[in-house]
Design an enzyme around this catalytic site. Structure first.
Site, PDB file in Angstrom:
ATOM      1  N   ASN A  82      68.883   0.105-125.188  1.00 39.31           N
ATOM      2  CA  ASN A  82      68.919  -1.358-125.221  1.00 39.31           C
ATOM      3  C   ASN A  82      67.579  -1.810-125.784  1.00 39.31           C
ATOM      4  O   ASN A  82      66.568  -1.780-125.086  1.00 39.31           O
ATOM      5  CB  ASN A  82      69.148  -1.900-123.801  1.00 39.31           C
ATOM      6  CG  ASN A  82      69.090  -3.418-123.759  1.00 39.31           C
ATOM      7  OD1 ASN A  82      69.008  -4.077-124.805  1.00 39.31           O
ATOM      8  ND2 ASN A  82      69.137  -3.978-122.555  1.00 39.31           N
ATOM      9  N   TRP A  83      67.597  -2.224-127.032  1.00 36.49           N
ATOM     10  CA  TRP A  83      66.335  -2.564-127.702  1.00 36.49           C
ATOM     11  C   TRP A  83      65.855  -3.977-127.374  1.00 36.49           C
ATOM     12  O   TRP A  83      64.782  -4.383-127.820  1.00 36.49           O
ATOM     13  CB  TRP A  83      66.481  -2.388-129.222  1.00 36.49           C
ATOM     14  CG  TRP A  83      66.482  -0.955-129.655  1.00 36.49           C
ATOM     15  CD1 TRP A  83      66.251   0.148-128.875  1.00 36.49           C
ATOM     16  CD2 TRP A  83      66.715  -0.453-130.982  1.00 36.49           C
ATOM     17  NE1 TRP A  83      66.325   1.292-129.625  1.00 36.49           N
ATOM     18  CE2 TRP A  83      66.609   0.959-130.928  1.00 36.49           C
ATOM     19  CE3 TRP A  83      67.015  -1.048-132.204  1.00 36.49           C
ATOM     20  CZ2 TRP A  83      66.781   1.769-132.047  1.00 36.49           C
ATOM     21  CZ3 TRP A  83      67.181  -0.232-133.331  1.00 36.49           C
ATOM     22  CH2 TRP A  83      67.067   1.154-133.245  1.00 36.49           C
ATOM     23  N   LYS A  84      66.668  -4.727-126.656  1.00 36.23           N
ATOM     24  CA  LYS A  84      66.285  -6.103-126.251  1.00 36.23           C
ATOM     25  C   LYS A  84      65.745  -6.883-127.458  1.00 36.23           C
ATOM     26  O   LYS A  84      66.254  -6.695-128.567  1.00 36.23           O
ATOM     27  CB  LYS A  84      65.297  -6.033-125.087  1.00 36.23           C
ATOM     28  CG  LYS A  84      65.841  -5.181-123.923  1.00 36.23           C
ATOM     29  CD  LYS A  84      65.049  -5.285-122.656  1.00 36.23           C
ATOM     30  CE  LYS A  84      65.678  -4.400-121.583  1.00 36.23           C
ATOM     31  NZ  LYS A  84      64.994  -4.463-120.300  1.00 36.23           N
ATOM     32  N   HIS A 112      73.694  -8.364-118.357  1.00 37.80           N
ATOM     33  CA  HIS A 112      72.383  -7.772-118.056  1.00 37.80           C
ATOM     34  C   HIS A 112      71.607  -8.745-117.159  1.00 37.80           C
ATOM     35  O   HIS A 112      71.732  -9.957-117.308  1.00 37.80           O
ATOM     36  CB  HIS A 112      71.626  -7.508-119.359  1.00 37.80           C
ATOM     37  CG  HIS A 112      70.405  -6.671-119.170  1.00 37.80           C
ATOM     38  ND1 HIS A 112      69.230  -7.192-118.651  1.00 37.80           N
ATOM     39  CD2 HIS A 112      70.175  -5.356-119.388  1.00 37.80           C
ATOM     40  CE1 HIS A 112      68.333  -6.218-118.575  1.00 37.80           C
ATOM     41  NE2 HIS A 112      68.883  -5.091-119.015  1.00 37.80           N
ATOM     42  N   GLU A 128      68.675  -9.713-117.221  1.00 39.59           N
ATOM     43  CA  GLU A 128      67.862 -10.686-117.971  1.00 39.59           C
ATOM     44  C   GLU A 128      68.715 -11.866-118.418  1.00 39.59           C
ATOM     45  O   GLU A 128      68.240 -12.997-118.460  1.00 39.59           O
ATOM     46  CB  GLU A 128      67.186  -9.984-119.167  1.00 39.59           C
ATOM     47  CG  GLU A 128      66.044  -9.086-118.687  1.00 39.59           C
ATOM     48  CD  GLU A 128      65.758  -7.888-119.579  1.00 39.59           C
ATOM     49  OE1 GLU A 128      66.235  -7.845-120.723  1.00 39.59           O
ATOM     50  OE2 GLU A 128      65.044  -6.973-119.100  1.00 39.59           O
ATOM     51  N   GLU A 167      71.521  -1.179-112.584  1.00 41.35           N
ATOM     52  CA  GLU A 167      70.132  -1.420-112.971  1.00 41.35           C
ATOM     53  C   GLU A 167      69.446  -2.293-111.925  1.00 41.35           C
ATOM     54  O   GLU A 167      69.560  -3.537-111.988  1.00 41.35           O
ATOM     55  CB  GLU A 167      70.076  -2.158-114.316  1.00 41.35           C
ATOM     56  CG  GLU A 167      70.702  -1.444-115.472  1.00 41.35           C
ATOM     57  CD  GLU A 167      70.131  -1.913-116.814  1.00 41.35           C
ATOM     58  OE1 GLU A 167      69.707  -1.052-117.586  1.00 41.35           O
ATOM     59  OE2 GLU A 167      70.082  -3.136-117.062  1.00 41.35           O
ATOM     60  N   GLY A 172      61.554  -2.126-116.340  1.00 37.47           N
ATOM     61  CA  GLY A 172      60.237  -2.341-116.944  1.00 37.47           C
ATOM     62  C   GLY A 172      59.068  -2.203-115.982  1.00 37.47           C
ATOM     63  O   GLY A 172      57.936  -2.524-116.332  1.00 37.47           O
ATOM     64  N   SER A 216      63.468   1.812-116.004  1.00 41.78           N
ATOM     65  CA  SER A 216      62.308   2.701-116.098  1.00 41.78           C
ATOM     66  C   SER A 216      62.653   4.178-116.304  1.00 41.78           C
ATOM     67  O   SER A 216      61.922   5.063-115.842  1.00 41.78           O
ATOM     68  CB  SER A 216      61.398   2.535-114.867  1.00 41.78           C
ATOM     69  OG  SER A 216      60.858   1.225-114.842  1.00 41.78           O
ATOM     70  N   GLY A 222      65.711   0.960-121.733  1.00 40.07           N
ATOM     71  CA  GLY A 222      65.026  -0.109-122.455  1.00 40.07           C
ATOM     72  C   GLY A 222      63.780   0.413-123.139  1.00 40.07           C
ATOM     73  O   GLY A 222      63.835   1.005-124.224  1.00 40.07           O
ATOM     74  N   GLY A 223      62.613   0.236-122.506  1.00 46.31           N
ATOM     75  CA  GLY A 223      61.314   0.548-123.106  1.00 46.31           C
ATOM     76  C   GLY A 223      61.242   1.905-123.783  1.00 46.31           C
ATOM     77  O   GLY A 223      60.811   2.003-124.944  1.00 46.31           O
TER      78      GLY A 223
HETATM   79  P1  13P Z   1      63.545  -0.314-119.020  1.00 43.43           P
HETATM   80  O1  13P Z   1      64.072   1.040-119.385  1.00 43.43           O
HETATM   81  O2  13P Z   1      62.521  -0.840-119.969  1.00 43.43           O
HETATM   82  O3  13P Z   1      63.121  -0.379-117.593  1.00 43.43           O
HETATM   83  O4  13P Z   1      64.790  -1.331-119.182  1.00 43.43           O
HETATM   84  C1  13P Z   1      65.994  -1.016-118.597  1.00 43.43           C
HETATM   85  C2  13P Z   1      67.001  -1.972-119.078  1.00 43.43           C
HETATM   86  O5  13P Z   1      66.931  -3.155-118.811  1.00 43.43           O
HETATM   87  C3  13P Z   1      68.078  -1.438-119.902  1.00 43.43           C
HETATM   88  O6  13P Z   1      69.109  -2.365-120.055  1.00 43.43           O
END
Ligand code: 13P
Length: 250
Positions: A8-10, A94, A96, A164, A170, A208, A229-230
């Site tokens: 997930n590159w956000k 998600h 967010e 999640e 994050g 994470s 994500g990250g």
């Molecule tokens: P991180 O891997 O950066 O914690 O993000 C997880 C995420 O929100 C994937 O959708």
């Protein structure tokens, strides 16, 4: 094969980023099974990324879709549009989006139906906040999020659920892998017992995930993969995580 590792590159990326990422990923990935890997770039880069990935069967998806098919909804993108670009999945609900864009279970439910109508596999995200964890209400919160999102969408042909915890995203912190395993077992039970007509493909963990913690997560029986994500922004690290997954599970 169902999706196991999804990036997930956000709100990150560019055309140059797509090229560099692909270079690093293909240099370091030593598996053959591309179709269990998915990438969700910002929607505006879906088409470009598809061309960069070219003939590899890596799946491309969206991070979000609108809750309706068409209409006066400036700035939105529908499930049929992402399907038109060749997407096979979309992340939906998600945390967010729930927090920053006020998405309710009702809205999420409509999005799941849109995805299903367009043969796009939804990855439904659920997770508790730190406060809910401290109040020992995690199980209840997750159950309510699942039931709330699925109760009016009880005939989805395929769905993936991503657990999640909001506090793990994050933050560099993850729950005990055994606790994640029990949560995934509970999620599978809830879906299978309450929504027998829904085709639950897998339950992924997100929050994470990195190269250091990947093996202790993937050793757990009910963790079918990860939404990352990250660490997914680095093509090399994502490839090395995929190699760990392949060594343990494929
Ligand atoms: P991180 O891997 O950066 O914690 O993000 C997880 C995420 O929100 C994937 O959708």
């Amino acid at each position: 094969m169902s999706l196991c590792l999804v990036a997930n590159w956000k709100l990150n990326g560019s055309k140059e980023f797509n090229h560099q990422w692909a270079l690093e990923f293909f240099k370091n990935f030593n598996g053959q099974n591309f179709s269990s890997i998915g990438i969700a770039p910002a929607s505006i880069y879906i088409d470009h990324l598809k061309k960069v990935i070219a003939d590899k069967s890596i799946k491309i998806g969206a991070q979000n879709i609108d809750l309706v098919e068409t209409g006066p909804r400036t700035g939105e993108i529908s499930a049929s549009m992402i399907k038109d670009l060749g997407c096979e999945f979309s992340i939906i609900g998600h945390s967010e989006r729930r927090i920053l864009f006020h998405e309710t279970n009702q809205i999420i439910c409509h999005k799941l139906i849109q995805a299903n109508n367009n043969f796009v596999v939804p990855i439904l995200c659920v997770g508790e906040s730190m406060q809910e964890k401290q109040d020992n209400t995690t199980f209840k919160v997750i159950e309510q999020q699942i039931i709330g999102a699925l109760k009016d969408a009880s005939e989805l042909s395929a769905i993936i659920i991503a657990y999640e915890p909001v506090w793990a995203i994050g933050s560099g912190k993850i729950p005990n892998p055994k606790e994640i395993n029990s949560m995934h077992e509970m999620i599978k039970d809830v879906v299978q017992s309450r929504f027998p007509k829904i085709g639950l493909e897998s339950v992924l963990y997100g929050g994470s995930v990195n190269l250091e913690n990947a093996s202790c997560l993937f050793e757990q029986k009910n963790i079918d993969g990860a939404l990352i994500g990250g660490s997914s922004l680095d093509g090399k690290e994502f490839a090395l995580i995929a190699n760990v997954f392949n060594d343990l599970r494929v």
